[in-house]
Design an enzyme around this catalytic site. Structure first.
Site, PDB file in Angstrom:
ATOM      1  N   ASP A 144      -2.773  -0.202   6.353  1.00 13.02           N
ATOM      2  CA  ASP A 144      -3.667  -0.534   5.235  1.00 13.02           C
ATOM      3  C   ASP A 144      -3.233  -1.827   4.551  1.00 13.02           C
ATOM      4  O   ASP A 144      -4.071  -2.621   4.111  1.00 13.02           O
ATOM      5  CB  ASP A 144      -3.700   0.607   4.221  1.00 13.02           C
ATOM      6  CG  ASP A 144      -4.515   1.791   4.718  1.00 13.02           C
ATOM      7  OD1 ASP A 144      -4.934   1.775   5.897  1.00 13.02           O
ATOM      8  OD2 ASP A 144      -4.725   2.745   3.946  1.00 13.02           O
ATOM      9  N   ASP A 174       0.860  -1.184   0.000  1.00 15.63           N
ATOM     10  CA  ASP A 174       0.000   0.000   0.000  1.00 15.63           C
ATOM     11  C   ASP A 174       0.893   1.229   0.000  1.00 15.63           C
ATOM     12  O   ASP A 174       1.979   1.229   0.596  1.00 15.63           O
ATOM     13  CB  ASP A 174      -0.911   0.020   1.223  1.00 15.63           C
ATOM     14  CG  ASP A 174      -1.900   1.189   1.169  1.00 15.63           C
ATOM     15  OD1 ASP A 174      -2.917   1.046   0.463  1.00 15.63           O
ATOM     16  OD2 ASP A 174      -1.632   2.220   1.798  1.00 15.63           O
ATOM     17  N   HIS A 182      -5.405   4.973   6.380  1.00 17.07           N
ATOM     18  CA  HIS A 182      -4.629   5.752   5.418  1.00 17.07           C
ATOM     19  C   HIS A 182      -3.163   5.882   5.808  1.00 17.07           C
ATOM     20  O   HIS A 182      -2.507   6.864   5.440  1.00 17.07           O
ATOM     21  CB  HIS A 182      -5.250   7.146   5.205  1.00 17.07           C
ATOM     22  CG  HIS A 182      -6.590   7.098   4.538  1.00 17.07           C
ATOM     23  ND1 HIS A 182      -6.770   6.713   3.228  1.00 17.07           N
ATOM     24  CD2 HIS A 182      -7.837   7.358   5.039  1.00 17.07           C
ATOM     25  CE1 HIS A 182      -8.057   6.756   2.933  1.00 17.07           C
ATOM     26  NE2 HIS A 182      -8.729   7.139   4.006  1.00 17.07           N
TER      27      HIS A 182
END
Length: 592
Positions: A178, A31, A173
């Protein structure tokens, strides 16, 4: 992992599956956090987080902030919690990216909305002048849209899926958190799909809910097939052939019919009927393609749409008689006449015939005319229009008529320029008069002629050769050998490692099928088979071992005009609505 995930994963480990079992795959779930939505638009990476997992076990984690060398927009800082101060002393992307790529080497990359994350990674890899590793990529968002219903989650956002699969990590976030949440989503999706028979990476990558459970349950029919090139035949319970196909890897291709890779409704129907799959292993991919054509022509399986009726063809014949004419025929005879074709469509053959009649005013009637017709006949309408020399009423002498026929024969066999020039001039005149529809008809006639002449010349060139022996080094570094006789594949083999190449070729040649030449331009095989052989012979890396005869095409032949007609056809494909494309001709496939 939750207890439910562990139990689901352990249940999955008991399967001995075709393909690459999911339990053996190392996934790198990644991510990114960025300053915006577009790398090409100037957005930068601010954080990389990744988790490496295999068989449900976490093998390692990777996390680093990245100095974007630009201010992080305020709304992004609020969203991610990453501020300018936090990244001030972080490594730049030039250091962070190589470290991540090293961590991910050998893994299948996984991301939620993979085009975004992988797109950023690839962009900066290319900016640094590095080759992008050959990663396979799995997108959990795309997969979830195929699996998750409204009853499971309101949407396929990472936060919704993490909640649906009871992830202990809540997406926030930040890259590593994530990525951890995405791991749980991935395992949850695997557990869900394991219950419907998805146990390999190939099945997971291409899963579709359109494939029924009954279809997947038949995947055992592929188990006895080899990982080798060949032909496969689906049969029903009465051993009738339903469908014939070919592949460089029989086992993998047949398996795809019982998994998510095959979603065509007709094939789903066929698989539902099938009870046996036979495989015919072939030495080379070309041999497999040729065998496929021959078997389809022999069995005419109802689920094959192409190549079932190679005998349904047409030819244009320039007759051998006192006053020759052009005739549309179904067979080539050993009668010393000249032929153009074959045409798989009578409509296209008629367009080609019209192009020739537009250019050469030879007779179009089918009557037998004596060498000395006398003066008792009256001229036909075509003669009154100046489109026929009218030998029937003595309007032309035999010498003049023979000269026109000689020009026509040269056009068919060697040089098409007379037809090309005449029809191009006619189209220009019509276009100047704004008669565009009529000009289009002439364009289609010319295209039909050029393609037919090029096809005949290429087929005839190989058909004339009693034997051609050629080799090619395959991906495994071994030499494939093919013996072609009069346009028909007579033998195929692969030289064993350490074997004497000359002796092997001699043995293969001696054991090859005896082939008699066909009449006229017709190869000793179907035109489709010979064209496959031609494409192979004209592909890069082919070495000719021996050629018996002259394998040549006329320098001024029709092939040199194909590029123009291909370009016109491509333009029409881009302009004509999809539903109106049925009448468009097939674009010539150049040698590859």
């Amino acid at each position: 992992m939750s207890g439910g995930e562990v139990r689901g994963w352990e249940a999955q480990r008991s399967f001995d599956e075709l393909g690459r079992p999911l339990r053996d795959i190392t996934f790198c779930v990644v991510d990114l956090e960025t300053t915006g939505g577009s790398a090409e638009g100037g957005s930068m990476i601010t954080e990389i987080g990744a988790v490496k997992v295999r068989g449900g076990e976490v093998l390692g984690e990777f996390q680093t902030l990245v100095n974007p060398r630009t201010d992080i927009p305020a709304f992004i800082a609020v969203l991610t919690g990453i501020t300018n101060g936090m990244v001030a002393d972080a490594p730049p992307i030039e250091s962070a990216l190589p470290a991540f790529l090293e961590f991910a080497t050998g893994c299948v990359l996984v991301a939620h909305n993979a085009p975004f994350d992988i797109g950023f990674l690839r962009h900066f890899t290319e900016l640094q002048g590095r080759p992008w590793p050959t990663f396979e990529v799995l997108d959990t968002a795309k997969l979830a849209r195929r699996v998750i219903t409204r009853d499971d989650a309101p949407n396929c956002k990472l936060s919704s899926l993490a909640k649906a699969f009871n992830s202990p990590t809540t997406p926030n976030h930040r890259a590593l958190d994530d990525a951890r949440a995405t791991v749980h989503v991935l395992h949850g999706l695997m557990e869900r799909l394991g219950g419907v028979g998805v146990h390999t990476l190939e099945e997971l990558q291409t899963f579709s809910s359109r494939v029924t459970s009954a279809q997947r349950r038949k995947r055992h029919l592929a188990e006895g097939l080899p990982h080798a090139p060949g032909v496969y035949l689906f049969r029903d319970e009465k051993a009738r052939v339903l469908y014939i196909g070919t592949s460089r890897d029989l086992r993998s291709r047949v398996r795809s019919y019982f998994t998510s890779s095959e979603t065509r409704s007709r094939m789903g129907e066929m698989v539902g009927i099938a009870s046996v799959v036979d495989g015919i292993e072939c030495a080379t991919a070309l041999e497999a393609e040729v065998r496929e054509l021959r078997l389809i022509a022999e069995h005419k399986p109802r689920y094959n749409r192409r190549s079932r009726f190679p005998e349904r063809v047409h030819f244009i014949k320039l007759t051998r008689e006192a006053w020759p004419r052009l005739s549309l025929v179904r067979k080539v005879l050993d009668d010393d006449a000249d032929y153009l074709g074959p045409f798989s469509s009578k409509k296209v053959a008629e367009k080609c015939l019209a192009a020739l009649h537009d250019t050469f005013p030879i007779r179009q009637c089918s009557d037998r005319i004596a060498r000395d017709p006398g003066t008792g006949h009256s001229a036909c309408v075509l003669a009154e229009m100046g489109r026929c020399l009218s030998p029937c009423d003595g309007s032309v002498d035999a010498t003049t008529y023979a000269a026109v026929v000689g020009q026509l024969r040269d056009t068919l066999l060697r040089r098409p320029d007379e037809v090309v020039d005449a029809i191009n001039a006619r189209m220009a005149t019509l276009a100047d008069d704004e008669r565009f529809e009529e000009a289009g008809h002439h364009r289609d006639r010319l295209s039909a002629f050029v393609r037919a002449a090029a096809r005949t010349q290429r087929l005839s060139a190989l058909t004339r050769c009693p034997e051609v022996i050629a080799t090619h080094r395959n991906d495994a570094g071994r030499w494939e050998v093919h013996v072609v006789r009069h346009g028909r594949l007579a033998a195929a083999g692969v030289i064993p490692s350490g074997a004497d190449a000359v002796a092997y070729v001699a043995t293969l040649r001696a054991s090859a099928e005896t082939v008699r030449s066909g009449p006229g331009p017709v190869p000793a095989a179907t035109a489709e088979e010979t064209e496959k052989i031609l494409r192979w012979l004209e592909s890069p890396g082919i070495r000719l071992v021996d050629v018996d005869g002259e394998w040549t095409c006329p320098v001024a032949g029709a092939t040199r005009h194909l590029a123009v007609h291909d370009a016109v056809n491509q333009s029409r494909l881009s302009l004509v609505p999809f539903n109106d494309r049925r009448g468009l001709t097939t674009v010539h496939q150049p040698a590859r």
